[in-house]
Write a protein that holds these residues in place. Structure first.
Motif, PDB file in Angstrom:
ATOM      1  N   GLY A 236       0.815  -1.211   0.000  1.00 15.25           N
ATOM      2  CA  GLY A 236       0.000   0.000   0.000  1.00 15.25           C
ATOM      3  C   GLY A 236       0.846   1.256   0.000  1.00 15.25           C
ATOM      4  O   GLY A 236       0.529   2.236  -0.689  1.00 15.25           O
ATOM      5  N   ALA A 237       1.935   1.236   0.761  1.00 22.58           N
ATOM      6  CA  ALA A 237       2.822   2.399   0.802  1.00 22.58           C
ATOM      7  C   ALA A 237       3.526   2.587  -0.541  1.00 22.58           C
ATOM      8  O   ALA A 237       3.706   3.718  -1.005  1.00 22.58           O
ATOM      9  N   LEU A 238       3.916   1.487  -1.176  1.00 23.58           N
ATOM     10  CA  LEU A 238       4.520   1.589  -2.508  1.00 23.58           C
ATOM     11  C   LEU A 238       3.512   2.130  -3.522  1.00 23.58           C
ATOM     12  O   LEU A 238       3.856   2.953  -4.384  1.00 23.58           O
ATOM     13  N   ALA A 239       2.273   1.665  -3.423  1.00 17.90           N
ATOM     14  CA  ALA A 239       1.239   2.167  -4.326  1.00 17.90           C
ATOM     15  C   ALA A 239       1.020   3.661  -4.115  1.00 17.90           C
ATOM     16  O   ALA A 239       0.822   4.418  -5.075  1.00 17.90           O
ATOM     17  N   ALA A 240       1.073   4.095  -2.868  1.00 16.56           N
ATOM     18  CA  ALA A 240       0.923   5.521  -2.577  1.00 16.56           C
ATOM     19  C   ALA A 240       2.060   6.316  -3.206  1.00 16.56           C
ATOM     20  O   ALA A 240       1.846   7.394  -3.782  1.00 16.56           O
TER      21      ALA A 240
END
Length: 280
Positions: A236-240
């Motif tokens: 999720g953090a990478l997607a952000a």
């Protein structure tokens, strides 16, 4: 031409980020003064790589016992002659994490050479020889990190690699945590290789944390810091980050700062065990 240093410096000033960077720096500094690191840095850093390799493999979905990883890395055991797919991925994570120790002098001076060496370590058993140690060519893609959308085509990838090199060679003008976080995310989102991008990204982060002086002893287990937050939080953090918004970029850098803080805490546990003679 993008002013990479100015862009990275701006990331360090996003809301909430300076405090997270300071927390990571303080955690690393506190670890640096641990009594065990006065004379026994090699033992502690070796165990950090053991735990980092296991965590990096786990983030790839390859769960292997810590004792096996430790024995393999110290030469007391070998992988099976006919490893299954999980063991192949784990072997790549172990080899790449071990190689991070040897490329720390390259990651800030010759980043592409460091990337090539780490990819050889991570993917030698996963890809045909002609696809190992080099970026994807026209017509080649990567099926990894599908939740982040399709991997950039070869033309865009070359531009992303140029920016990655500029970030990794930014030097002291940019906080070390930001350099390591951006390098990690760029490799994971740009996916320069057909396979093993995540393993390479985490090995690069480890090497950069050491080379830039944030974790000069190499005892912080940054990979475990990411894994501790959970695979969904990591993705999720990478997607952000991939969204490119200030909020998304700040979220990823904060995630990496938290990973360093957690990794430093695990490093302190390693140091306690080294001092007490409890490493097995």
């Amino acid at each position: 031409m993008v002013d990479v240093i100015a862009s990275l410096s701006a990331l360090a000033e996003l809301p909430g980020v300076p405090e997270r960077i300071a927390a990571a720096r303080d955690a690393c500094e506190q670890l640096r003064w641990h009594e065990a690191l006065r004379r026994r840095i090699p033992e502690a850093s070796a165990e950090s790589r053991v735990r980092g390799a296991q965590a990096s493999a786990a983030l790839e979905g390859a769960t292997v016992p810590l004792d096996l990883v430790r024995d393999v890395m110290r030469g007391a055991a070998q992988w099976p002659l006919t490893p299954d797919p999980v063991e192949l991925v784990a072997r790549g994570a172990v080899t790449a994490t071990a190689e991070s120790e040897h490329v720390r002098s390259l990651v800030t001076r010759a980043p592409l050479q460091a990337l090539a060496r780490l990819h050889v370590a991570a993917a030698a058993d996963l890809l045909p020889a002609e696809q190992v140690g080099r970026p994807r060519l026209e017509g080649e893609t990567s099926a990894e990190f599908r939740d982040l959308g399709p991997a950039p085509a070869a033309g865009e990838l070359r531009e992303r690699l140029d920016l990655l090199v500029a970030a990794m060679t930014a030097g002291a003008a940019v906080p070390a945590l930001v350099v390591a976080a951006v390098a990690h995310a760029e490799i994971a989102t740009a996916r320069p290789f057909v396979r093993a991008n995540g393993v390479v990204a985490r090995a690069v982060e480890r090497a950069l944390l050491q080379a830039t002086g944030l974790d000069p002893t190499g005892v912080v287990v940054s990979e475990a810091g990411h894994a501790t937050q959970g695979g969904p939080a990591y993705l999720g953090a990478l997607a952000a980050y991939g969204l490119g918004t200030p909020e998304g970029l700040g979220l990823w850098i904060g995630h990496c700062a938290d990973a360093v803080v957690a990794g430093a805490a695990q490093g302190a546990q390693i140091c306690d065990a080294v001092r007490a003679g409890r490493l097995t």
